[in-house]
Design a protein around this motif. Structure first.
Motif, PDB file in Angstrom:
ATOM      1  N   TRP A 101       0.785  -1.230   0.000  1.00 58.06           N
ATOM      2  CA  TRP A 101       0.000   0.000   0.000  1.00 58.06           C
ATOM      3  C   TRP A 101       0.820   1.285   0.000  1.00 58.06           C
ATOM      4  O   TRP A 101       0.252   2.370  -0.156  1.00 58.06           O
ATOM      5  N   ALA A 102       2.129   1.214   0.146  1.00 60.95           N
ATOM      6  CA  ALA A 102       2.948   2.420   0.130  1.00 60.95           C
ATOM      7  C   ALA A 102       3.189   2.928  -1.293  1.00 60.95           C
ATOM      8  O   ALA A 102       3.692   4.034  -1.478  1.00 60.95           O
ATOM      9  N   LEU A 103       2.826   2.122  -2.287  1.00 62.76           N
ATOM     10  CA  LEU A 103       2.919   2.535  -3.692  1.00 62.76           C
ATOM     11  C   LEU A 103       1.536   2.467  -4.326  1.00 62.76           C
ATOM     12  O   LEU A 103       0.674   1.722  -3.863  1.00 62.76           O
ATOM     13  N   ASP A 104       1.352   3.205  -5.420  1.00 59.81           N
ATOM     14  CA  ASP A 104       0.065   3.210  -6.125  1.00 59.81           C
ATOM     15  C   ASP A 104      -0.231   1.906  -6.845  1.00 59.81           C
ATOM     16  O   ASP A 104      -1.356   1.428  -6.830  1.00 59.81           O
ATOM     17  N   ASP A 105       0.767   1.342  -7.503  1.00 61.41           N
ATOM     18  CA  ASP A 105       0.585   0.157  -8.338  1.00 61.41           C
ATOM     19  C   ASP A 105       0.826  -1.108  -7.514  1.00 61.41           C
ATOM     20  O   ASP A 105       1.933  -1.647  -7.494  1.00 61.41           O
ATOM     21  N   HIS A 106      -0.214  -1.583  -6.853  1.00 61.73           N
ATOM     22  CA  HIS A 106      -0.077  -2.741  -5.970  1.00 61.73           C
ATOM     23  C   HIS A 106       0.290  -4.008  -6.727  1.00 61.73           C
ATOM     24  O   HIS A 106       1.158  -4.763  -6.289  1.00 61.73           O
ATOM     25  N   ASP A 107      -0.357  -4.250  -7.854  1.00 60.95           N
ATOM     26  CA  ASP A 107      -0.041  -5.436  -8.662  1.00 60.95           C
ATOM     27  C   ASP A 107       1.390  -5.375  -9.179  1.00 60.95           C
ATOM     28  O   ASP A 107       2.106  -6.380  -9.160  1.00 60.95           O
ATOM     29  N   GLY A 108       1.800  -4.207  -9.656  1.00 63.96           N
ATOM     30  CA  GLY A 108       3.158  -4.038 -10.162  1.00 63.96           C
ATOM     31  C   GLY A 108       4.201  -4.250  -9.078  1.00 63.96           C
ATOM     32  O   GLY A 108       5.257  -4.845  -9.324  1.00 63.96           O
ATOM     33  N   TYR A 109       3.917  -3.774  -7.887  1.00 59.66           N
ATOM     34  CA  TYR A 109       4.839  -3.935  -6.754  1.00 59.66           C
ATOM     35  C   TYR A 109       4.992  -5.416  -6.421  1.00 59.66           C
ATOM     36  O   TYR A 109       6.105  -5.927  -6.274  1.00 59.66           O
ATOM     37  N   LEU A 110       3.885  -6.109  -6.322  1.00 62.34           N
ATOM     38  CA  LEU A 110       3.919  -7.543  -6.016  1.00 62.34           C
ATOM     39  C   LEU A 110       4.676  -8.302  -7.110  1.00 62.34           C
ATOM     40  O   LEU A 110       5.500  -9.172  -6.815  1.00 62.34           O
ATOM     41  N   LEU A 122       0.916   4.821   3.030  1.00 63.32           N
ATOM     42  CA  LEU A 122       0.822   3.539   3.726  1.00 63.32           C
ATOM     43  C   LEU A 122       0.100   3.692   5.065  1.00 63.32           C
ATOM     44  O   LEU A 122      -0.822   2.927   5.376  1.00 63.32           O
ATOM     45  N   THR A 123       0.492   4.673   5.841  1.00 62.06           N
ATOM     46  CA  THR A 123      -0.121   4.896   7.152  1.00 62.06           C
ATOM     47  C   THR A 123      -1.605   5.176   7.024  1.00 62.06           C
ATOM     48  O   THR A 123      -2.426   4.622   7.760  1.00 62.06           O
ATOM     49  N   TRP A 124      -1.959   6.016   6.070  1.00 63.25           N
ATOM     50  CA  TRP A 124      -3.375   6.349   5.860  1.00 63.25           C
ATOM     51  C   TRP A 124      -4.178   5.090   5.546  1.00 63.25           C
ATOM     52  O   TRP A 124      -5.242   4.863   6.120  1.00 63.25           O
ATOM     53  N   GLU A 125      -3.681   4.258   4.639  1.00 60.09           N
ATOM     54  CA  GLU A 125      -4.418   3.055   4.241  1.00 60.09           C
ATOM     55  C   GLU A 125      -4.497   2.048   5.389  1.00 60.09           C
ATOM     56  O   GLU A 125      -5.534   1.409   5.599  1.00 60.09           O
ATOM     57  N   ARG A 180      -7.077   3.594   7.802  1.00 60.88           N
ATOM     58  CA  ARG A 180      -8.411   3.618   7.212  1.00 60.88           C
ATOM     59  C   ARG A 180      -9.057   2.239   7.216  1.00 60.88           C
ATOM     60  O   ARG A 180     -10.229   2.081   7.521  1.00 60.88           O
ATOM     61  N   SER A 181      -8.272   1.236   6.906  1.00 54.86           N
ATOM     62  CA  SER A 181      -8.785  -0.120   6.765  1.00 54.86           C
ATOM     63  C   SER A 181      -8.885  -0.885   8.083  1.00 54.86           C
ATOM     64  O   SER A 181      -9.508  -1.937   8.141  1.00 54.86           O
ATOM     65  N   GLY A 182      -8.258  -0.353   9.129  1.00 58.30           N
ATOM     66  CA  GLY A 182      -8.201  -1.075  10.400  1.00 58.30           C
ATOM     67  C   GLY A 182      -7.052  -2.073  10.454  1.00 58.30           C
ATOM     68  O   GLY A 182      -6.886  -2.790  11.436  1.00 58.30           O
ATOM     69  N   ALA A 183      -6.249  -2.107   9.393  1.00 66.80           N
ATOM     70  CA  ALA A 183      -5.149  -3.075   9.322  1.00 66.80           C
ATOM     71  C   ALA A 183      -4.030  -2.779  10.315  1.00 66.80           C
ATOM     72  O   ALA A 183      -3.365  -3.712  10.786  1.00 66.80           O
ATOM     73  N   MET A 184      -3.807  -1.514  10.643  1.00 64.51           N
ATOM     74  CA  MET A 184      -2.717  -1.167  11.565  1.00 64.51           C
ATOM     75  C   MET A 184      -2.901  -1.907  12.890  1.00 64.51           C
ATOM     76  O   MET A 184      -1.986  -2.573  13.368  1.00 64.51           O
ATOM     77  N   GLN A 185      -4.072  -1.810  13.467  1.00 63.09           N
ATOM     78  CA  GLN A 185      -4.320  -2.467  14.753  1.00 63.09           C
ATOM     79  C   GLN A 185      -4.327  -3.984  14.608  1.00 63.09           C
ATOM     80  O   GLN A 185      -3.817  -4.702  15.466  1.00 63.09           O
ATOM     81  N   ALA A 186      -4.890  -4.475  13.522  1.00 62.65           N
ATOM     82  CA  ALA A 186      -4.926  -5.925  13.300  1.00 62.65           C
ATOM     83  C   ALA A 186      -3.516  -6.503  13.191  1.00 62.65           C
ATOM     84  O   ALA A 186      -3.223  -7.565  13.748  1.00 62.65           O
TER      85      ALA A 186
END
Length: 134
Positions: free
Chosen positions: A38-47, A90-93, A96-102
């Motif tokens: 999530w720290a980059l725009d192109d998630h598929d490309g990053y992976l 990255l922090t925002w996402e 926003r998603s609740g992933a940080m705490q999870a």
């Protein structure tokens, strides 16, 4: 807590070998690693680049963006790797998603291994957060 934090700079073959060795030492015998691009725009490309360059270190990387339920993916993860890029994005996402705490719960309560590079290291800090203004 099992955390491996790095600052990136994997541009030479020597650094790539070190990255792979340390990743394998850290993750051990897990088979699948949940990768958070999530720290980059192109998630598929990053992976894709992680796999293509061998930065998967022989593990099956599953992109969190490919999962129907990111929180459930975190709850089921054997290990988590958070990639570098824009720390604020990255922090925002994550917030926003609740992933940080999870993620924190899985790493601190369940002891699963966490690896962060660059922005992924930054978000491992105990006070990393963003405002709701974004």
């Amino acid at each position: 807590m099992r955390a491996l934090l790095g600052s990136g700079g994997i541009r030479t073959e020597e650094r790539l070998r070190l990255y792979v060795e340390e990743t394998q030492r850290h993750f051990g015998d897990v088979s699948t690693v949940l990768f958070i691009p999530w720290a980059l725009d192109d998630h598929d490309g990053y992976l894709y680049k992680m796999r293509e360059r061998g930065l998967d270190a022989g593990y099956e990387l599953v992109g969190i963006h490919e999962c129907d339920d990111p929180i459930q993916a975190i709850k089921n993860a054997e290990a988590i790797s958070v990639g570098g890029g824009n720390t604020f994005r990255l922090t925002w996402e994550l917030q926003r998603s609740g992933a940080m705490q999870a993620i924190r719960n899985r790493v601190l309560d369940d002891g699963i291994p966490y690896m962060g590079v660059s922005a992924g290291s930054n978000v491992a800090c105990p006070t990393m957060q963003t405002t709701n203004d974004m």
